[in-house]
Design a protein around this motif. Sequence first.
Motif, PDB file in Angstrom:
ATOM      1  N   UNK A 187      -5.809  -7.139  -9.845  1.00 31.48           N
ATOM      2  CA  UNK A 187      -6.309  -6.108 -10.767  1.00 31.48           C
ATOM      3  C   UNK A 187      -7.760  -6.407 -11.138  1.00 31.48           C
ATOM      4  N   UNK A 188      -8.606  -6.533 -10.148  1.00 33.53           N
ATOM      5  CA  UNK A 188      -9.974  -7.027 -10.363  1.00 33.53           C
ATOM      6  C   UNK A 188     -10.803  -6.174 -11.317  1.00 33.53           C
ATOM      7  N   UNK A 189     -10.812  -4.836 -11.228  1.00 30.00           N
ATOM      8  CA  UNK A 189     -11.697  -4.065 -12.116  1.00 30.00           C
ATOM      9  C   UNK A 189     -11.473  -4.320 -13.602  1.00 30.00           C
TER      10      UNK A 189
ATOM     11  N   UNK B 115       9.229  -8.081  -7.000  1.00 29.43           N
ATOM     12  CA  UNK B 115       8.241  -7.030  -6.781  1.00 29.43           C
ATOM     13  C   UNK B 115       7.309  -6.941  -7.970  1.00 29.43           C
ATOM     14  N   UNK B 116       6.089  -6.440  -7.706  1.00 28.53           N
ATOM     15  CA  UNK B 116       5.096  -6.254  -8.760  1.00 28.53           C
ATOM     16  C   UNK B 116       4.408  -4.912  -8.588  1.00 28.53           C
ATOM     17  N   UNK B 117       4.175  -4.231  -9.693  1.00 24.22           N
ATOM     18  CA  UNK B 117       3.331  -3.040  -9.709  1.00 24.22           C
ATOM     19  C   UNK B 117       2.274  -3.271 -10.783  1.00 24.22           C
TER      20      UNK B 117
ATOM     21  N   UNK C 168      -4.801   0.416  -8.169  1.00 19.77           N
ATOM     22  CA  UNK C 168      -3.359   0.241  -8.343  1.00 19.77           C
ATOM     23  C   UNK C 168      -2.845  -0.550  -7.141  1.00 19.77           C
ATOM     24  N   UNK C 169      -1.744  -1.260  -7.345  1.00 23.37           N
ATOM     25  CA  UNK C 169      -1.144  -2.012  -6.245  1.00 23.37           C
ATOM     26  C   UNK C 169       0.358  -2.130  -6.470  1.00 23.37           C
TER      27      UNK C 169
ATOM     28  N   UNK D  74       0.459  -3.108  -0.905  1.00 23.38           N
ATOM     29  CA  UNK D  74      -0.436  -1.950  -0.690  1.00 23.38           C
ATOM     30  C   UNK D  74      -1.325  -1.806  -1.920  1.00 23.38           C
ATOM     31  N   UNK D  75      -2.620  -1.541  -1.678  1.00 22.18           N
ATOM     32  CA  UNK D  75      -3.575  -1.357  -2.770  1.00 22.18           C
ATOM     33  C   UNK D  75      -4.468  -0.148  -2.504  1.00 22.18           C
TER      34      UNK D  75
END
Length: 457
Positions: free
Chosen positions: A231-233, A386-388, A413-414, A431-432
């Motif tokens: 979540x870099x931004x 899993x991660x969102x 988002x990823x 997926x990002x």
Amino acid sequence: MRTGFRVALLAGTCLAATPAAAQDAELEARLDRLETLVMGLIERLDAQEGQMEANQAESAAAAEAALAETRAMQARQEELAAQIEEPKKQEDKGFRVGNTTVSYAGYVKLDAISQRTSGGQVASGSIVRDFLIPGAIPVGGEASGWDTDFNARQSRFIFKTSTDVGAEHKLNSQIELDFMVTPNGDERISNSYQPRLRQAFITYDNWLFGQTWSTFQNVGALPDSLDFIGTTPGTVFERQPMVRYTNGGLMLAVEQPETTVTTPTGGRVLAGDDTLPDFVARYNLGGDWGSITAAGILRNLRITDDDFGTGEDSALGYGFSLSGKIALGDKDDFRFMGTVGDGLGRYIGLNIVNDAALDANGDLDPIFTYSGFAAYRHLWSDKLRSNVAGSYFKADNPVLLTSGAVTDESWNVLANIIYSPSRPIDIGLEYMYAERTLESGESGNLQKVQVSTKYSF
């Protein structure tokens, strides 16, 4: 009870010594002597009983003192055990030299990444193809195809030491290396990359001296992602030299200063004229429910005449960040971060925007930003999770001073799924989607599919 005993003893003695019909003077004298003897005996019994009670009280006091001393010794032993716990853990993975335990840790990771960008081609070998850098997402060009790269550059090695300097103190150190963002690599023959210094620090009791994660950053809140950051931004991300003091949940630090300035053409200048360090205060609160961290920072942004030829100027930079990891049930968790401030540029999202711009008089105008992320992790089983996650960044650029070529906002988002066939191995698919918009209104996006295998040791 003692009075009844006295009466019974006296009566029994008198009855035994007195004939039924004899009441003469000799008998009276004998009774007087006998009574005196009995009273003396009773007094001796009373004295002995009092001495016994005093002895019992003294024994009880001695036993209580011994018990308190034993408890103090147990507490001291527990304290000593805690002080040597880390060296013992390290010795499980290392060896001992004299009074110093040397240990190691790290991981080996292979990343297979395929990505495309809508606003221009990313050059082969660019670090933008290794992990998300929001400020470098191409804008304004032709869309690229899907570009695929394999690399093991994120593999990491950590050396630790713990030296016995007596029970009253703790002395440790850590040096950490990997191969990210280093020059002179190639994808043509050897795929060789130079190692780089990530962390190098000493800890002595409550003090830390050296290079590590900024006190303003909460590493514990970062999402479980395959991308280097994820979540870099919306993430505070900074590693630098510092001196830090920690006492319980409180952390106070002075850290390396560095002012980044946007020129009137949208370029970046590192002034290098800083005189005061960045000051950071942080408090960590945790429990079975999770953890929350609040951090604040004060900065002195500064330039001199040799940077722009406009004279010397300084400005105040400041910021506040709230982050945490909250347990949801027995296994799931929610992670978050929110950051706001003026002149924070290089601390957010890998320096998406700079700390300040120059106004018409050559003075520094700090750039206001706000950002954040949220991530949810769900464990399907002991081996599958899993991660969102999603993040957002926004800058209030003084457009008249920076031009429209600087980043106005960025978000991503990823989603991923990670399988661990055994505890030290992770195999994942992620997926990002990420997007960047300039002050001019132009935008570009990046899509990425990543497969990673990681073995931690």
